[in-house]
Design a protein around this motif. Structure first.
Motif, PDB file in Angstrom:
ATOM      1  N   ALA A  69       0.830  -1.212   0.000  1.00  0.00           N
ATOM      2  CA  ALA A  69       0.000   0.000   0.000  1.00  0.00           C
ATOM      3  C   ALA A  69       0.859   1.254   0.000  1.00  0.00           C
ATOM      4  CB  ALA A  69      -0.937  -0.004   1.210  1.00  0.00           C
ATOM      5  N   ALA A  70       1.971   1.232   0.744  1.00  0.00           N
ATOM      6  CA  ALA A  70       2.879   2.386   0.760  1.00  0.00           C
ATOM      7  C   ALA A  70       3.503   2.593  -0.608  1.00  0.00           C
ATOM      8  CB  ALA A  70       3.961   2.178   1.821  1.00  0.00           C
ATOM      9  N   ALA A  71       3.872   1.502  -1.278  1.00  0.00           N
ATOM     10  CA  ALA A  71       4.457   1.607  -2.615  1.00  0.00           C
ATOM     11  C   ALA A  71       3.438   2.157  -3.612  1.00  0.00           C
ATOM     12  CB  ALA A  71       4.964   0.242  -3.073  1.00  0.00           C
ATOM     13  N   PHE A  72       2.188   1.775  -3.477  1.00  0.00           N
ATOM     14  CA  PHE A  72       1.136   2.344  -4.322  1.00  0.00           C
ATOM     15  C   PHE A  72       1.023   3.849  -4.084  1.00  0.00           C
ATOM     16  CE2 PHE A  72      -1.593  -1.816  -4.508  1.00  0.00           C
ATOM     17  CZ  PHE A  72      -0.690  -2.355  -5.406  1.00  0.00           C
ATOM     18  N   GLU A  73       0.960   4.244  -2.819  1.00  0.00           N
ATOM     19  CA  GLU A  73       0.775   5.650  -2.473  1.00  0.00           C
ATOM     20  C   GLU A  73       1.941   6.503  -2.937  1.00  0.00           C
ATOM     21  OE1 GLU A  73      -1.150   7.464   1.350  1.00  0.00           O
ATOM     22  OE2 GLU A  73       0.990   7.252   1.765  1.00  0.00           O
ATOM     23  N   GLU A  74       3.142   5.966  -2.818  1.00  0.00           N
ATOM     24  CA  GLU A  74       4.338   6.736  -3.173  1.00  0.00           C
ATOM     25  C   GLU A  74       4.673   6.671  -4.647  1.00  0.00           C
ATOM     26  OE1 GLU A  74       7.190   4.892  -0.625  1.00  0.00           O
ATOM     27  OE2 GLU A  74       6.125   5.497   1.208  1.00  0.00           O
ATOM     28  N   GLY A  75       3.934   5.896  -5.415  1.00  0.00           N
ATOM     29  CA  GLY A  75       4.191   5.791  -6.841  1.00  0.00           C
ATOM     30  C   GLY A  75       5.304   4.840  -7.224  1.00  0.00           C
TER      31      GLY A  75
END
Length: 286
Positions: A69-75
């Protein structure tokens, strides 16, 4: 358990039946770790050997979901990036993707399968994409000193493989779920996304059996019940952590039982302890 669980005086309900059930499980030779925290007060309601680290099976996927989820949010990752199971080592221990005709899925759908169905193949696809070192770094950043994701799911573990998928302590699991629902795990967006995925979990057979929720549709309950959970299973391992909130109170909880799975009686005794905790958690929040 080596020491008796302790209950704070401020607890609105007693956990007498849970204590009795856990003592019976421990007396049969099982290792038990339990933690219940009041969400409003931020104080422990029930704790017993909650610092001990135990195998937790698929419950260890939660830090992986947080990293995804963090990787999604950070692009760093595209949620719609396609992963093909043909490039993965096949694993049949759990899940439904292996039974579907569709050979490829976007990462975000793999995350849903991992959270909702404990899908081993989808979990392995996510882990392959983000990498075990990134998950371990995320675990450290979350302040989880007694938790680790050690390996992917496998049908059989050889001498060169990690002996377990994941390890954790009940205290850290309860704290992690508290952070998720309080929007403190990485960021409000990441916390909300992971909580949403976990709210789809179909396994309501242990602690959650006391909630009366529909395993396949429990996001919006008409009785003001908020529930998010994840379970973990393995040979002689049962674990569950989550958040349960009702009109009266809210709790973050975790229970881990490691037992000798010598007979169905041993297994059912462990399951009964989870269900007893569920009943008394429901009394607490209502």
């Amino acid at each position: 358990m080596r020491g008796s669980p302790r209950r704070t005086r401020s607890a609105a309900r007693s956990f007498t039946s849970t204590l009795r059930a856990l003592d019976a499980v421990a007396a049969s030779g099982a290792r038990v770790s339990v933690r219940v925290d009041d969400l409003d007060r931020g104080t422990p309601v029930l704790a017993g050997d909650d610092f001990d680290t135990h195998p937790v099976g698929g419950l260890g996927v939660v830090p992986l979901l947080i990293e995804v989820a963090a990787a999604f949010e950070e692009g760093r990752l595209d949620p719609l990036e396609i992963v093909d199971r043909a490039g993965l080592e096949q694993v049949g221990v759990a899940g439904i993707w292996q039974h579907l005709k569709i050979p490829a899925l976007p990462l975000v759908d793999a995350a849903v399968l991992a959270a909702a169905a404990g899908d081993a193949l989808a979990t392995n696809a996510l882990l392959e994409r983000v990498g075990l070192p990134a998950v371990r770094t995320r675990i450290e950043s979350l302040g989880l000193d007694r938790s680790a994701l050690l390996d992917r799911f496998r049908d059989a573990r050889g001498p060169d493989d990690a002996p377990q998928v994941a390890l954790a302590s009940a205290r850290e699991l309860a704290q992690l779920f508290s952070a998720l629902v309080n929007s403190k795990a990485v960021s409000p967006g990441v916390s909300a996304q992971v909580s949403e995925w976990l709210s789809l979990n179909h396994d309501l057979s242990l602690v959650a059996s006391a909630t009366g929720l529909d395993p396949f549709a429990h996001e919006h309950d008409e009785h003001e019940l908020l529930f998010v959970n994840k379970t973990g299973r393995g040979a002689g391992v049962r674990a569950e952590a989550g958040v349960l909130a009702g009109p009266r109170a809210g709790v973050a909880y975790a229970l881990i039982v490691c037992f000798d799975d010598l007979s169905i009686t041993h297994r059912l005794r462990a399951h009964d302890a989870f269900r007893t905790l569920g009943v008394e958690l429901m009394e607490y929040v209502y």
